[in-house]
Write a protein that holds these residues in place. Structure first.
Motif, PDB file in Angstrom:
ATOM      1  N   VAL A  65       0.726  -1.335   0.069  1.00  0.00           N
ATOM      2  CA  VAL A  65       0.002  -0.018   0.233  1.00  0.00           C
ATOM      3  C   VAL A  65       0.906   1.380  -0.026  1.00  0.00           C
ATOM      4  O   VAL A  65       1.417   1.369   0.898  1.00  0.00           O
ATOM      5  N   LEU A  66       0.757   1.858  -1.190  1.00  0.00           N
ATOM      6  CA  LEU A  66       1.690   3.242  -1.126  1.00  0.00           C
ATOM      7  C   LEU A  66       0.544   4.646  -1.141  1.00  0.00           C
ATOM      8  O   LEU A  66      -0.223   4.597  -1.832  1.00  0.00           O
ATOM      9  N   ALA A  67       0.657   5.242   0.130  1.00  0.00           N
ATOM     10  CA  ALA A  67       0.076   6.436   0.161  1.00  0.00           C
ATOM     11  C   ALA A  67       1.002   7.630   0.030  1.00  0.00           C
ATOM     12  O   ALA A  67       1.991   7.669   0.630  1.00  0.00           O
ATOM     13  N   ALA A  68       0.852   8.348  -1.077  1.00  0.00           N
ATOM     14  CA  ALA A  68       1.966   9.443  -1.476  1.00  0.00           C
ATOM     15  C   ALA A  68       1.228  10.624  -1.659  1.00  0.00           C
ATOM     16  O   ALA A  68       0.019  10.800  -2.290  1.00  0.00           O
ATOM     17  N   PRO A  69       1.539  11.743  -0.995  1.00  0.00           N
ATOM     18  CA  PRO A  69       0.849  12.936  -1.183  1.00  0.00           C
ATOM     19  C   PRO A  69       1.038  13.405  -2.811  1.00  0.00           C
ATOM     20  O   PRO A  69       1.845  13.313  -3.382  1.00  0.00           O
ATOM     21  N   GLY A  70      -0.505  13.913  -3.094  1.00  0.00           N
ATOM     22  CA  GLY A  70      -0.449  14.217  -4.501  1.00  0.00           C
ATOM     23  C   GLY A  70      -1.042  13.121  -5.419  1.00  0.00           C
ATOM     24  O   GLY A  70      -1.330  13.446  -6.638  1.00  0.00           O
ATOM     25  N   PHE A  71      -1.043  11.975  -4.834  1.00  0.00           N
ATOM     26  CA  PHE A  71      -1.393  10.630  -5.618  1.00  0.00           C
ATOM     27  C   PHE A  71      -2.516   9.907  -5.091  1.00  0.00           C
ATOM     28  O   PHE A  71      -3.203   8.981  -5.871  1.00  0.00           O
ATOM     29  N   GLY A  72      -2.765  10.372  -4.083  1.00  0.00           N
ATOM     30  CA  GLY A  72      -4.031   9.290  -3.432  1.00  0.00           C
ATOM     31  C   GLY A  72      -3.145   8.000  -2.813  1.00  0.00           C
ATOM     32  O   GLY A  72      -1.962   8.036  -2.493  1.00  0.00           O
ATOM     33  N   THR A  73      -3.794   6.790  -2.709  1.00  0.00           N
ATOM     34  CA  THR A  73      -3.471   5.408  -2.345  1.00  0.00           C
ATOM     35  C   THR A  73      -3.404   4.555  -3.280  1.00  0.00           C
ATOM     36  O   THR A  73      -4.572   4.351  -3.970  1.00  0.00           O
ATOM     37  N   THR A  74      -2.454   3.609  -3.485  1.00  0.00           N
ATOM     38  CA  THR A  74      -2.289   2.815  -4.622  1.00  0.00           C
ATOM     39  C   THR A  74      -2.194   1.415  -3.743  1.00  0.00           C
ATOM     40  O   THR A  74      -1.130   1.243  -3.135  1.00  0.00           O
ATOM     41  N   HIS A  75      -2.988   0.359  -4.155  1.00  0.00           N
ATOM     42  CA  HIS A  75      -2.673  -0.953  -3.526  1.00  0.00           C
ATOM     43  C   HIS A  75      -2.110  -1.826  -4.557  1.00  0.00           C
ATOM     44  O   HIS A  75      -2.796  -2.245  -5.535  1.00  0.00           O
ATOM     45  N   ILE A  76      -0.876  -2.151  -4.430  1.00  0.00           N
ATOM     46  CA  ILE A  76      -0.276  -2.953  -5.367  1.00  0.00           C
ATOM     47  C   ILE A  76      -0.139  -4.492  -5.151  1.00  0.00           C
ATOM     48  O   ILE A  76       0.584  -4.831  -3.944  1.00  0.00           O
ATOM     49  N   TYR A  77      -0.768  -5.630  -5.731  1.00  0.00           N
ATOM     50  CA  TYR A  77      -0.812  -6.888  -5.493  1.00  0.00           C
ATOM     51  C   TYR A  77       0.092  -7.621  -6.422  1.00  0.00           C
ATOM     52  O   TYR A  77       0.448  -7.461  -7.495  1.00  0.00           O
ATOM     53  N   ARG A  78       0.922  -8.325  -5.729  1.00  0.00           N
ATOM     54  CA  ARG A  78       2.192  -9.093  -6.045  1.00  0.00           C
ATOM     55  C   ARG A  78       2.299 -10.471  -6.171  1.00  0.00           C
ATOM     56  O   ARG A  78       1.681 -10.855  -4.901  1.00  0.00           O
ATOM     57  N   SER A  79       2.925 -11.424  -6.940  1.00  0.00           N
ATOM     58  CA  SER A  79       3.110 -12.687  -6.449  1.00  0.00           C
ATOM     59  C   SER A  79       3.987 -13.007  -5.929  1.00  0.00           C
ATOM     60  O   SER A  79       4.761 -12.111  -5.354  1.00  0.00           O
ATOM     61  N   PRO A  80       4.347 -14.122  -5.138  1.00  0.00           N
ATOM     62  CA  PRO A  80       5.281 -14.419  -4.162  1.00  0.00           C
ATOM     63  C   PRO A  80       6.786 -14.031  -4.972  1.00  0.00           C
ATOM     64  O   PRO A  80       6.684 -14.208  -6.092  1.00  0.00           O
ATOM     65  N   PHE A  81       7.616 -13.930  -3.844  1.00  0.00           N
ATOM     66  CA  PHE A  81       8.915 -13.494  -4.333  1.00  0.00           C
ATOM     67  C   PHE A  81       9.820 -14.740  -4.302  1.00  0.00           C
ATOM     68  O   PHE A  81      10.200 -15.147  -3.035  1.00  0.00           O
ATOM     69  N   PRO A  82      10.440 -15.115  -5.379  1.00  0.00           N
ATOM     70  CA  PRO A  82      11.215 -16.388  -5.312  1.00  0.00           C
ATOM     71  C   PRO A  82      12.792 -16.046  -4.525  1.00  0.00           C
ATOM     72  O   PRO A  82      13.384 -17.025  -3.973  1.00  0.00           O
ATOM     73  N   ARG A  83      13.165 -15.009  -4.644  1.00  0.00           N
ATOM     74  CA  ARG A  83      14.650 -14.276  -3.880  1.00  0.00           C
ATOM     75  C   ARG A  83      14.559 -13.006  -3.516  1.00  0.00           C
ATOM     76  O   ARG A  83      13.515 -12.307  -3.685  1.00  0.00           O
ATOM     77  N   SER A  84      15.572 -12.881  -2.798  1.00  0.00           N
ATOM     78  CA  SER A  84      15.696 -11.313  -2.230  1.00  0.00           C
ATOM     79  C   SER A  84      15.713 -10.559  -3.568  1.00  0.00           C
ATOM     80  O   SER A  84      16.264 -10.751  -4.502  1.00  0.00           O
ATOM     81  N   GLY A  85      15.422  -9.142  -3.403  1.00  0.00           N
ATOM     82  CA  GLY A  85      15.339  -8.168  -4.442  1.00  0.00           C
ATOM     83  C   GLY A  85      15.461  -6.861  -3.830  1.00  0.00           C
ATOM     84  O   GLY A  85      14.918  -6.518  -2.949  1.00  0.00           O
TER      85      GLY A  85
END
Length: 461
Positions: free
Chosen positions: A342-362
């Motif tokens: 969940v990214l809440a950034a001034p001037g942008f509102g709130t974005t809910h980003i859904y991602r698949s599981p992560f296989p490795r560190s990044g």
């Protein structure tokens, strides 16, 4: 029909047979005469992203290099400020960069990498506009002295168009002074690449939106661009054709990785997939369109049910973003857990980003906000389905977005759209929305657009 220029280039350089993307294998490139280096001797690699992009696109490629034993501490990627090219390269434009600025940014980062690693030379790997930057730096910025090998994916090496009177001083015009001097003959064979450096180009057979004889993808359907499918090939380079890959897949697909690894090492990679890690550590930047840090934004992370997008308890991570844009590090549970960022950034509102599981560190799990735009007026929820490392191809791919196939806005032919936008009406509570692309499936929840919330289903592959 293949142009005369490329036919001559192919005859004068090492050329591979085509590679079937579905097989995820590289074409046979003759090994270099020298013995391949040991793992400890691997040179540092600097990855250079394309027009309007960020270092985040290289995350899966970096995973593949790591999974084949390339030392993680010798893999580097950077976010170029103002990554979009100017309309006219000679005229300053807010939020955009010139060819000279791009080359200077790369030069500074290469010098930083050489100092940090103690290496004498680096490998440069670039996608799209990143290839222009690499060629400019190597040819005109002193890079030839410190670069051993270059791999270019989908680089518009002869422009995206070459039309008299049409934006001739744009970086992507084949008639621009910038492009003409890059391609001027060099050495006894009249090569287009700088001598002393080994060069690889990767291109699609006919599915790259920026290497098309017709201007459909540059807003001029039916008009000739004077650029062929072979536009990314360069005389003096090893030129590889990857069938049916799209513009971004020339760099970010398993087939592109396999061909690049073979070029660098003289051997096929052990795997084109990822060797998983037990407990990945994730980090990245919260950034806007110009790759500037969203200082003061808040990032909150939830583990979610992959089938419904519902949160599995309280937040597992939260941080207010500082001047560097970093939202982590975050210790993920394991390689099977799906997440909502969940990214809440001034001037942008709130974005809910859904991602698949992560296989490795990044370290390049970047987060970008999504805006509610005028066309969204009246929608109860807005959901964006996006594929950063490739495009949607209705003729090639199996895909579905909230039950719709092809996803809204995806044309029946051609690979030129990487994002589908769904505007839902009728109100009601949150519900699950699923995006499916080949074997990857991402599910998230809808959120109220009236409160400036948007949902993003972001594909990894």
């Amino acid at each position: 029909m293949q142009s005369r220029r490329t036919f001559i280039a192919m005859a004068a350089t090492t050329t591979c047979a085509t590679v079937a993307t579905a097989m995820l294998t590289a074409c046979a490139i003759a090994p270099a005469p020298d013995a391949p280096p040991t793992l400890a001797e691997r040179p540092p690699i600097v990855f250079v992203h394309g027009n309007g992009d960020s270092a985040a696109l290289w995350q899966t490629t970096i995973w593949r290099f790591e999974s084949n034993g390339w030392p993680a501490e010798r893999l580097f990627a950077f976010d170029q400020p103002n990554p979009l090219a100017r309309d006219d390269d000679a005229v300053a434009q807010p939020g955009r960069s010139s060819t000279g600025e791009s080359a200077a940014f790369l030069k500074a980062n290469v010098e930083q990498v050489l100092k940090a690693t103690g290496a004498s030379k680096v490998v440069l790997i670039g996608n799209s506009r990143g290839g222009n930057t690499i060629r400019n730096y190597v040819q005109n910025g002193g890079g030839a002295a410190v670069v051993s090998q270059v791999a270019l994916g989908g680089n518009p090496a002869h422009g995206i168009w070459a039309v008299k009177g049409f934006r001739e001083n744009n970086e992507f015009s084949g008639l621009s002074g910038f492009m003409q001097q890059l391609n001027a003959p060099k050495g006894p064979n009249g090569d287009e690449v700088t001598p002393g450096v080994k060069w690889l180009t990767l291109r699609s057979d006919n599915n790259d939106k920026y290497a098309q004889p017709d201007g459909v993808w540059i807003g001029a359907p039916g008009k000739p661009t004077n650029i062929g499918f072979d536009g990314p090939a360069l005389k003096g380079a090893t030129n590889v054709v990857l069938p049916r890959v799209d513009h971004r897949e020339t760099s970010f697909s398993p087939a592109a990785f396999a061909a690049t690894w073979q070029f660098l090492t003289g051997q096929a990679p052990r795997t084109t997939s990822f060797v998983s890690q037990g407990s990945p550590v994730l980090d990245g930047r919260a950034i806007g369109a110009e790759n500037q840090s969203l200082t003061g934004a808040t990032v909150t992370v939830y583990a979610v049910d992959p089938a419904t997008g519902a949160r599995l308890g309280e937040a597992v991570h939260s941080k207010v973003v500082g001047a560097d844009g970093r939202w982590g590090p975050f210790n993920a549970y394991n390689i099977t857990t799906s997440y909502e960022f969940v990214l809440a950034a001034p001037g942008f509102g709130t974005t809910h980003i859904y991602r698949s599981p992560f296989p490795r560190s990044g370290n390049f799990v970047h987060l970008k906000p999504e805006r509610i735009v005028a066309a969204d007026n009246g929608a109860s929820s807005v959901v964006v389905f996006t594929r950063p490392r490739g495009y949607f191809d209705a003729q090639r791919d199996t895909m579905r977005f909230d039950g719709k196939s092809p996803p809204p806005g995806v044309p029946p032919q051609g690979a030129g759209v990487a994002t589908s936008r769904l505007r839902l009406e009728g109100g009601g509570g949150p519900r699950a929305v699923t995006g499916e692309f080949n074997r990857e499936r991402v599910t998230g929840l809808t959120w109220p657009a009236a409160s400036e919330h948007t949902t993003v289903l972001e594909l990894t592959y």
